[in-house]
Design a protein around this motif. Structure first.
Motif, PDB file in Angstrom:
ATOM      1  N   ILE A 174      30.640  10.324  40.339  1.00  0.00           N
ATOM      2  CA  ILE A 174      31.089   9.919  38.999  1.00  0.00           C
ATOM      3  C   ILE A 174      31.887  11.041  38.347  1.00  0.00           C
ATOM      4  O   ILE A 174      32.952  10.820  37.757  1.00  0.00           O
ATOM      5  N   ILE A 175      31.382  12.285  38.474  1.00  0.00           N
ATOM      6  CA  ILE A 175      32.079  13.420  37.866  1.00  0.00           C
ATOM      7  C   ILE A 175      33.474  13.569  38.471  1.00  0.00           C
ATOM      8  O   ILE A 175      34.465  13.761  37.764  1.00  0.00           O
ATOM      9  N   LEU A 176      33.551  13.445  39.803  1.00  0.00           N
ATOM     10  CA  LEU A 176      34.851  13.590  40.447  1.00  0.00           C
ATOM     11  C   LEU A 176      35.795  12.479  40.002  1.00  0.00           C
ATOM     12  O   LEU A 176      36.981  12.718  39.761  1.00  0.00           O
ATOM     13  N   VAL A 177      35.252  11.273  39.864  1.00  0.00           N
ATOM     14  CA  VAL A 177      36.095  10.164  39.396  1.00  0.00           C
ATOM     15  C   VAL A 177      36.571  10.446  37.976  1.00  0.00           C
ATOM     16  O   VAL A 177      37.759  10.282  37.649  1.00  0.00           O
ATOM     17  N   GLN A 184      44.904  12.050  35.779  1.00  0.00           N
ATOM     18  CA  GLN A 184      45.959  11.041  35.883  1.00  0.00           C
ATOM     19  C   GLN A 184      46.433  10.553  34.520  1.00  0.00           C
ATOM     20  O   GLN A 184      47.618  10.396  34.288  1.00  0.00           O
ATOM     21  N   TYR A 185      45.479  10.316  33.619  1.00  0.00           N
ATOM     22  CA  TYR A 185      45.842   9.643  32.380  1.00  0.00           C
ATOM     23  C   TYR A 185      45.652  10.518  31.148  1.00  0.00           C
ATOM     24  O   TYR A 185      45.784  10.047  30.028  1.00  0.00           O
ATOM     25  N   TYR A 474      52.764  33.535   9.911  1.00  0.00           N
ATOM     26  CA  TYR A 474      52.033  33.378  11.156  1.00  0.00           C
ATOM     27  C   TYR A 474      52.481  32.100  11.831  1.00  0.00           C
ATOM     28  O   TYR A 474      53.020  31.195  11.190  1.00  0.00           O
ATOM     29  N   TYR A 475      52.236  32.011  13.135  1.00  0.00           N
ATOM     30  CA  TYR A 475      52.243  30.685  13.739  1.00  0.00           C
ATOM     31  C   TYR A 475      50.799  30.377  14.111  1.00  0.00           C
ATOM     32  O   TYR A 475      50.007  31.299  14.372  1.00  0.00           O
ATOM     33  N   THR A 476      50.451  29.126  14.124  1.00  0.00           N
ATOM     34  CA  THR A 476      49.130  28.760  14.593  1.00  0.00           C
ATOM     35  C   THR A 476      49.262  28.175  15.994  1.00  0.00           C
ATOM     36  O   THR A 476      50.173  27.379  16.255  1.00  0.00           O
ATOM     37  N   GLY A 477      48.407  28.614  16.893  1.00  0.00           N
ATOM     38  CA  GLY A 477      48.442  28.105  18.262  1.00  0.00           C
ATOM     39  C   GLY A 477      47.429  26.982  18.384  1.00  0.00           C
ATOM     40  O   GLY A 477      46.229  27.210  18.283  1.00  0.00           O
ATOM     41  N   LEU A 478      47.921  25.768  18.554  1.00  0.00           N
ATOM     42  CA  LEU A 478      47.013  24.627  18.676  1.00  0.00           C
ATOM     43  C   LEU A 478      46.963  24.189  20.129  1.00  0.00           C
ATOM     44  O   LEU A 478      47.918  24.366  20.882  1.00  0.00           O
ATOM     45  N   GLU A 479      45.827  23.642  20.487  1.00  0.00           N
ATOM     46  CA  GLU A 479      45.699  23.059  21.813  1.00  0.00           C
ATOM     47  C   GLU A 479      45.471  21.570  21.589  1.00  0.00           C
ATOM     48  O   GLU A 479      44.589  21.191  20.811  1.00  0.00           O
ATOM     49  N   LEU A 480      46.293  20.743  22.220  1.00  0.00           N
ATOM     50  CA  LEU A 480      46.133  19.301  22.063  1.00  0.00           C
ATOM     51  C   LEU A 480      45.700  18.706  23.392  1.00  0.00           C
ATOM     52  O   LEU A 480      46.260  19.051  24.428  1.00  0.00           O
ATOM     53  N   ALA A 481      44.712  17.867  23.352  1.00  0.00           N
ATOM     54  CA  ALA A 481      44.235  17.311  24.614  1.00  0.00           C
ATOM     55  C   ALA A 481      43.759  15.887  24.437  1.00  0.00           C
ATOM     56  O   ALA A 481      43.205  15.512  23.400  1.00  0.00           O
ATOM     57  N   GLN A 482      44.001  15.115  25.471  1.00  0.00           N
ATOM     58  CA  GLN A 482      43.454  13.775  25.531  1.00  0.00           C
ATOM     59  C   GLN A 482      42.894  13.614  26.932  1.00  0.00           C
ATOM     60  O   GLN A 482      43.562  13.945  27.903  1.00  0.00           O
ATOM     61  N   ASP A 483      41.659  13.185  27.009  1.00  0.00           N
ATOM     62  CA  ASP A 483      41.050  13.074  28.325  1.00  0.00           C
ATOM     63  C   ASP A 483      40.204  11.808  28.409  1.00  0.00           C
ATOM     64  O   ASP A 483      39.036  11.795  28.029  1.00  0.00           O
ATOM     65  N   PRO A 484      40.790  10.732  28.896  1.00  0.00           N
ATOM     66  CA  PRO A 484      40.024   9.476  28.969  1.00  0.00           C
ATOM     67  C   PRO A 484      38.899   9.532  29.995  1.00  0.00           C
ATOM     68  O   PRO A 484      38.045   8.645  30.006  1.00  0.00           O
ATOM     69  N   GLY A 485      38.899  10.573  30.827  1.00  0.00           N
ATOM     70  CA  GLY A 485      37.840  10.629  31.839  1.00  0.00           C
ATOM     71  C   GLY A 485      36.639  11.445  31.389  1.00  0.00           C
ATOM     72  O   GLY A 485      35.652  11.546  32.099  1.00  0.00           O
ATOM     73  N   MET A 486      36.740  12.016  30.179  1.00  0.00           N
ATOM     74  CA  MET A 486      35.716  12.980  29.785  1.00  0.00           C
ATOM     75  C   MET A 486      34.339  12.336  29.659  1.00  0.00           C
ATOM     76  O   MET A 486      33.359  12.892  30.138  1.00  0.00           O
ATOM     77  N   ASN A 487      34.269  11.174  29.058  1.00  0.00           N
ATOM     78  CA  ASN A 487      32.953  10.557  28.883  1.00  0.00           C
ATOM     79  C   ASN A 487      32.323  10.210  30.224  1.00  0.00           C
ATOM     80  O   ASN A 487      31.114  10.313  30.385  1.00  0.00           O
ATOM     81  N   THR A 488      33.178   9.824  31.173  1.00  0.00           N
ATOM     82  CA  THR A 488      32.663   9.577  32.517  1.00  0.00           C
ATOM     83  C   THR A 488      32.018  10.839  33.061  1.00  0.00           C
ATOM     84  O   THR A 488      30.946  10.804  33.664  1.00  0.00           O
ATOM     85  N   VAL A 489      32.698  11.961  32.827  1.00  0.00           N
ATOM     86  CA  VAL A 489      32.161  13.225  33.315  1.00  0.00           C
ATOM     87  C   VAL A 489      30.815  13.523  32.665  1.00  0.00           C
ATOM     88  O   VAL A 489      29.877  13.972  33.331  1.00  0.00           O
ATOM     89  N   TRP A 490      30.704  13.245  31.359  1.00  0.00           N
ATOM     90  CA  TRP A 490      29.415  13.532  30.698  1.00  0.00           C
ATOM     91  C   TRP A 490      28.306  12.627  31.231  1.00  0.00           C
ATOM     92  O   TRP A 490      27.181  13.083  31.426  1.00  0.00           O
TER      93      TRP A 490
END
Ligand code: HEM
Lengths: 562, 411
Positions: A174-177, A184-185, A474-490
């Motif tokens: 499941i984690i690997l999936v 991928q997404y 200043y500039y602010t360094g933001l990290e933007l992420a979307q991970d549809p697989g994250m809940n599967t991993v949890w």
């Protein structure tokens, strides 16, 4: 389940334990390579580091972006395949075993048990004995059967232990999936926004280059705030962000800090870093040859070039605080803010490029003005900065004036280099600058100028750059992420931990009791076995024996251990 | 798990039945009280951190919780005596006793602290925790010597002294860490943080966890000969800790923003349960190899008589890995959860993460090797020893040689 004959050997091999071991070890070794060889660096750096032969070998093996290399992904795919086959093969049998518990056991099998004990109870009732034994086995799942005049009791603990196996191996799948779905997404990248401006594109490492992706909304950085500890370490930083979606402000002035991201439309927005956003810098150049003072306006990340001498200053950074530990190693620390400083790389014809940090304020120690300081790094590394004292306090116009006059007078009296002549020159420079009214601290000024005479003569550059003024952004360094697989991993992770606990802490322990009425006596045999955690089972078995013997206490018992 | 329980009968009785059960309920009540105070306390948990819990009103909540726990424990225990036999309570209560003792010890040390005006960030040499840690170093080193002596002079007094010193070491180390936690707040509320933020602090944690895991195995399986090996590993760590403090890494430093998270308090200690168990497994593996060597040589029956059997040592190593593997898996998952909250992704192939995976793969392979046939005994013992080398690299090597997102602990 039917399978083609040719497939059977492959099936066996894929689900074999040796393959699992080999795969795990291979993955471990590959990961070692990935950490030793820095990933996703600039190609030119690799080339200089390894030479063209090894560079090409490594490149063709994909080692510079190893975790995305075909063979690494293939290895993970193979692990998944093997897990599937493994589960396919073992699960049905395990579930069947867990359901069906054979109660009747052959005498021969029982004799082979590692843990075995026989008793003979004189003048005992069978039902009474069964009752005693069963109450001793409270906490165990019991099942009874009769066969050929014998009563069999089977007792189990941790009967569902094999679910541990199923959960653990399923969880890894499941984690690997989940990871695969994410890769991928999903996306993940950084966006740097200067205070007051708006951006919508993230950039990320892609193979050996950089990729870009446009977000479906704009982010505006309204404000950036940073707070420091007295040691100069950043204590907290925070951006105030607004999100603009199709011209409408949907999130208004929301503050985010490290560890507390903002969530919008499936995208998480993290506070990751900060830096100079191109502050306005005003430098004063004190020309050593002509004595002229020139004011230069530039910005961080820009390069200013002197048309006359060809010397250029590439401004790399600005910091309003520069806190340094002034104490020697071993002494109590003594933190001191050296004030605003700008960093630049100085290049010029015939000059060795160096990295320089120059300050706005003079260096004051124990209440005494020691003149301006510069940090110079010959290698360009921050760790190689060496302090260089300029002697003069450039924020006081009289220092420079006195120094220039002293230099001029000395030049005129070229021939005479004696101490008295030098002293006379200094005195006349003093009266030229100050007239009759010497300031109170003229001795300090004099000391700095004399220091400056010897130190400035070592400077190979045509001028001394000193920070005069700044307007910081200043500039602010933001990290933007979307991970549809994250809940599967949890989900997989939870299953993994639960499965491991079942596997290790609820081992399957089995007991068989065989009771037989022989005339006036009852013959009892108790056998026990476990697959895992034998040490604990040994103790448990012995405790159980004591308990059963105590239970028999009322009736006369005659034990014989094997 | 206290040091004395095994030796005195009077202590045994309070660790059974109603006394143990009621005590367990008292602890649960106190924990519930502190949790309730954190969630619903009058001023609300905020920037004061630990100091929030060191107030009279907090103690009142804890006290009420404890009393309520005691009362309900006594009533249920007396009305239904069978509940007092519950394994969970009996197993946990001695751990909770130990935790309480550590807190009391730390409170005692804190009374010796210099006056607030003498406590400065710039010179931390007058803090008491430094002295307690020094004591811990000496005690652990003596414990190792005693365990080694025990191998050659297996008098029970030597063995008992070895075990006792190991326990004293654990209590000094644990109370020193608690005290350091408190001291960090004495320096300044904004500096205050849990003592698991740099290599020096977690090293002390590692000594204590390793020793506790070993001691609980020792007590359950009478495996005293293994102590020489485990405590020798701890001693090596003690020397490293001394080196770190000589290099100026022992000071309490403020936290960078990325570490200012409750995740730190969960993730880091959990990791060290893993590291500690792998250290114990390595100790068992080494003992196995030594015994195996002695047997092959056919010599020294006296020495052999002290060692647990090969089979037992093999099982002990497995037992330790069985504690460490789930703990380390959980720690890695918690780390991933934190990363997903702080860095924007649960997995970045950062060197520390990757090495944690390597450690898991190494022990995962070990577990499979055990189950599959053919590989037994000596090769498995070697596996636990080399697995621990991998673990050490994950723990310190990565900080020394590889840089990455986890660069808080750089040397
Ligand atoms: C990352 C991958 C894997 C992990 C973390 C893992 C973990 C584990 C663990 C912890 C055990 C328990 C060992 C013990 O009882 O002491 C185990 C057993 C086992 N594993 Fe895996 N495993 C993995 C991959 C595989 C693969 C690929 C296979 C099949 C080819 C496999 C087949 C087995 C089998 C057959 C057992 C024995 C189950 C039993 O009889 O109780 N594992 N695994």
């Amino acid at each position: 389940m039917k399978m083609p004959v040719w497939f059977k050997p492959w099936f066996d091999r894929l689900s074999s334990m040796s393959l699992a071991i080999v795969l795990l070890v291979l993955l471990a070794l590959a990961s070692v390579i990935g950490t030793i060889l820095k990933q996703n660096q600039v190609q030119a750096d690799y080339l200089t580091q390894f030479g063209s032969l090894w560079y090409n070998v490594f490149l063709s093996l994909g080692l510079f972006d190893m975790y995305h290399a075909g063979w690494f992904i293939g290895l993970l795919g193979f692990l998944m395949l093997s897990l599937v086959v493994c589960l396919w093969r073992h699960t049905p049998r395990m579930i069947k075993d867990m359901r069906k518990r054979k109660v009747i056991i052959a005498d021969k099998s029982l004799q082979r048990f590692h843990h075995l004990k026989h008793w003979k109870l004189n003048k005992a009732e069978l039902t009474q004995t069964i009752e005693t034994v069963r109450s001793c086995l409270s906490g165990w799942e019991q099942k009874t059967a009769e066969d050929g005049g014998k009563t069999y009791i089977r007792a189990d603990k941790g009967r569902r232990n094999k679910w541990g196996y199923i959960l653990v191996h399923g969880a890894i799948l499941i984690i690997l999936v989940g990871g695969w779905i994410g890769s991928q997404y999903g996306f993940r990248g950084t966006m740097t926004i200067v205070e007051g401006s708006t951006d919508n594109t993230i950039s990320f490492v892609k193979g050996t280059g950089t990729g870009h992706l446009k977000m479906p909304f704009d982010i505006r950085c309204d404000d950036f705030f940073i707070d420091f500890y007295p040691t100069g370490m950043p204590k907290a930083f925070r951006s105030t962000l607004s999100i603009i979606d199709h011209g409408k402000v949907v999130v208004d002035h929301k503050k985010i800090i490290v560890n507390e991201p903002l969530y919008y439309k499936g995208v998480r927005i993290y506070q990751a870093s900060f830096g100079d956003g191109g502050s306005d810098i005003q430098l004063k150049l004190f020309h050593l040859g002509t004595g002229k003072i020139e004011t230069v306006k530039t910005k961080v990340y820009e390069t200013w070039r002197d048309p006359k001498t060809g010397v250029s200053l590439e401004i790399t950074n600005f910091r309003p605080f520069n806190i340094e530990n002034m104490a020697n190693p071993g002494e109590p620390k003594e933190f001191k803010d050296l004030g605003p400083a700008v960093e630049f790389i100085l290049r010029g014809p015939g000059l060795k490029p160096v990295k320089v940090k120059t300050f706005m304020r003079p260096f004051v120690m124990k209440g005494q003005d020691r003149g301006n300081l510069m940090l110079v790094s010959l290698t360009g590394e921050d760790s190689d900065y060496e302090p260089f004292s300029l002697g003069l306090d450039f924020s006081q116009p009289t220092d420079w004036k006195l120094y220039r006059n002293f230099v001029d007078i000395l030049k005129k009296q070229k021939k005479d280099n004696s101490k008295t002549a030098n002293f006379a020159a200094f005195k006349s420079a003093m009266s030229k600058v100050f007239g009759n009214k010497r300031p109170k601290n003229f001795q300090q000024i004099g000391g700095r100028v004399i220091q400056g005479m010897s130190n400035l003569s070592q400077v190979p550059w045509p001028f001394i750059p000193v920070l005069e003024d700044y307007d910081q952004v200043y500039y602010t360094g933001l990290e933007l992420a979307q991970d549809p697989g994250m809940n599967t991993v949890w989900v997989g992770s939870a299953a993994l931990v639960i499965g491991l606990c079942i596997m290790f802490y609820m081992p399957h322990r089995k007991l068989w009791l065989v009771l037989e009425k022989k005339g006036n006596n009852v013959k009892i045999s108790l056998g026990g076995m476990t697959t895992r955690n034998k040490l604990d089972f040994e103790q448990e078995f012995h405790e159980l024996l004591t308990k059963i013997e105590q239970g028999f206490d009322s009736s006369s018992s005659e034990g014989s251990a094997t | 798990m206290t040091a004395m329980t095994a030796t005195h009968f009077s202590f045994e009785t309070i660790n059974r039945g109603l006394p143990a059960f009621a005590r367990f309920c008292t602890y649960l009540g106190a924990i519930a009280g502190i949790t309730a105070y954190a969630m619903y306390g009058p001023s609300g948990y905020g920037d004061e951190g630990l100091l929030y819990f060191l107030t009279p009103s907090s103690f009142a909540w804890i006290g009420i919780g404890a009393l309520a726990g005691l009362a309900s424990g006594l009533t249920t225990g007396m009305t239904k005596p069978s509940v007092t036999e519950a394994k969970v309570a009996l197993n946990l209560v001695s751990w909770l006793d130990g935790a309480l003792m550590m807190i009391l010890l730390a409170a005692f040390w804190s009374a010796l602290e210099p006056s607030q005006s003498l406590i400065t960030y710039t010179d931390q040499s007058n803090l008491i925790s430094g002295r307690v840690i020094m004591t811990m170093n000496i005690v652990f080193l003596s414990s190792a010597l005693l365990y080694i002596t025990y191998l050659f002079a297996p008098a029970s007094i030597v063995g008992n002294l070895a075990t006792a010193t190991a326990w004293i070491g654990v209590y000094s180390g644990g109370s020193a860490l608690l005290l350091r936690w408190y001291e960090s707040y004495l320096l300044s509320t904004e500096i205050g943080h849990a003592p698991v933020s740099n290599l020096y602090e977690v090293f002390i944690l590692l000594f204590c966890i390793t020793t506790v895991i070993y001691l609980s195995l020792e007590r359950r399986y009478q495996a005293k000969a293994m102590g020489a090996f485990v405590m020798a590993l701890v001693s090596a760590g003690v020397f490293f800790g001394i080196w770190l403090s000589a290099r100026g890494h022992a000071d309490i430093k403020p936290l960078v923003p990325a570490l200012q998270s409750y995740w730190m308090k969960i993730h880091v200690p959990m990791n060290f349960v893993g590291y500690g168990s792998f250290a114990v497994a390595c100790g068992a593996g080494m003992a196995y190899l030594v015994r195996d060597y002695l047997e092959q040589k056919g010599g020294n029956a006296r020495l052999l008589a002290i060692f647990p059997s090969l089979d037992q040592l093999d099982q002990l190593a497995y037992k330790a890995v069985a504690i460490g593997f789930p703990a380390f898996t959980l720690a890695t998952i918690l780390g991933a959860a934190w990363a997903s909250e702080a860095w924007g992704g649960y997995w970045s192939w950062d060197p520390k993460e990757t090495w944690a995976l390597i450690v898991l793969l190494t022990y995962g392979a070990y577990l499979h090797v055990r189950v599959s046939h053919g590989w037994k005994g000596r090769s498995l013992a070697w596996w636990t020893v080399s697995g621990f080398l991998v673990t050490i690299f994950c723990f310190v090597g990565v900080n020394m040689y590889l840089s990455g997102l986890h660069s808080y602990g750089r040397l």
